[in-house]
Design an enzyme around this catalytic site. Sequence first.
Site, PDB file in Angstrom:
ATOM      1  N   ALA A  12      95.653  57.577  77.599  1.00  0.00           N
ATOM      2  CA  ALA A  12      95.763  57.535  78.912  1.00  0.00           C
ATOM      3  C   ALA A  12      94.711  58.301  79.791  1.00  0.00           C
ATOM      4  O   ALA A  12      94.603  59.626  79.312  1.00  0.00           O
ATOM      5  CB  ALA A  12      97.057  57.809  79.357  1.00  0.00           C
ATOM      6  N   ILE A  56      97.090  61.669  76.306  1.00  0.00           N
ATOM      7  CA  ILE A  56      96.133  62.035  77.445  1.00  0.00           C
ATOM      8  C   ILE A  56      94.630  62.017  76.706  1.00  0.00           C
ATOM      9  O   ILE A  56      94.645  63.006  75.836  1.00  0.00           O
ATOM     10  CB  ILE A  56      96.524  63.193  78.197  1.00  0.00           C
ATOM     11  CG1 ILE A  56      97.893  63.240  79.005  1.00  0.00           C
ATOM     12  CG2 ILE A  56      95.380  63.605  79.352  1.00  0.00           C
ATOM     13  CD1 ILE A  56      98.539  64.475  79.590  1.00  0.00           C
ATOM     14  N   CYS A  57      93.811  61.199  77.388  1.00  0.00           N
ATOM     15  CA  CYS A  57      92.551  61.048  76.773  1.00  0.00           C
ATOM     16  C   CYS A  57      91.847  62.525  76.647  1.00  0.00           C
ATOM     17  O   CYS A  57      91.260  62.606  75.650  1.00  0.00           O
ATOM     18  CB  CYS A  57      91.790  59.987  77.506  1.00  0.00           C
ATOM     19  SG  CYS A  57      90.119  59.666  76.928  1.00  0.00           S
ATOM     20  N   PHE A  58      91.622  62.940  77.990  1.00  0.00           N
ATOM     21  CA  PHE A  58      90.694  64.241  77.849  1.00  0.00           C
ATOM     22  C   PHE A  58      91.362  65.329  77.273  1.00  0.00           C
ATOM     23  O   PHE A  58      90.676  66.559  77.416  1.00  0.00           O
ATOM     24  CB  PHE A  58      90.453  64.677  79.426  1.00  0.00           C
ATOM     25  CG  PHE A  58      88.968  63.982  79.803  1.00  0.00           C
ATOM     26  CD1 PHE A  58      87.856  64.272  80.034  1.00  0.00           C
ATOM     27  CD2 PHE A  58      89.034  62.499  79.986  1.00  0.00           C
ATOM     28  CE1 PHE A  58      86.713  63.784  80.094  1.00  0.00           C
ATOM     29  CE2 PHE A  58      88.118  61.765  80.131  1.00  0.00           C
ATOM     30  CZ  PHE A  58      86.577  62.605  80.472  1.00  0.00           C
TER      31      PHE A  58
END
Length: 242
Positions: free
Chosen positions: A79, A143-145
């Site tokens: 995400a 979460i992507c980052f």
Amino acid sequence: MKWRLLLCEAQNGALETWPSMKRSSLPRPAINPCPPCACMAGSRPVCLWAMLSPLPKWNEPAIRHNGWSIVRRPTGGRAILHTQEITYSFTAPQEFFLVAGTLLESYQRISAVLLRALELLGTPARADQEYQPLTAEQRKEPICFETPSNYEVTVNGKKIIGSAQARKYGGVLQHGSLPLTGDIARIVEALVFQKEGEREQARQRIRAHATTYAAVSGREISWQDAAQGFMDAFTEVMQENA
């Protein structure tokens, strides 16, 4: 060698989100041959999640309150909230020099273009780091980052450009984004956590592992100026291999 270079203004709403993905979507060389395409776009606030990833627990009241949208993307990853950034995409038939070979080989070639773009924008970066395999607990994080992947573009050890790639129909799509300014951890507001303490912990992990252009350069930049750096970098590599 023919190729396309597109610059797209930011759009509103889920149906118009990520015009770079829509206008340069996965080519089907056997059905409809088309030239390679690099596209740079602005982005209005939208939450993206990967087609093959489990559905995150979205905080829908917060998303509505902030005027954000939710869109599912065709590549992998986790995400992410797209806002105050420059997004890029590159599509081409699988035999094209930038994306030929394995996924890792093509990823590294495009990373070299992204590094050149950041260099043109006055922010030297690297894309040569390898990380320990994720633990079972880390793989559950949505979460992507929050977690950098091998060979992703980083500055001072923090992810600054996140990218993902899809291969289908004999074509390749790689897209990603450079956060320009703002709080890199805003995505936590779009997700449900069992306890507020867990939300804050996620916020701190993201800030420890990711950054924005403004944070590392000490100056603000418009997405149009950032897009110019990306366009110049893609133009250079195309001319060198013409």
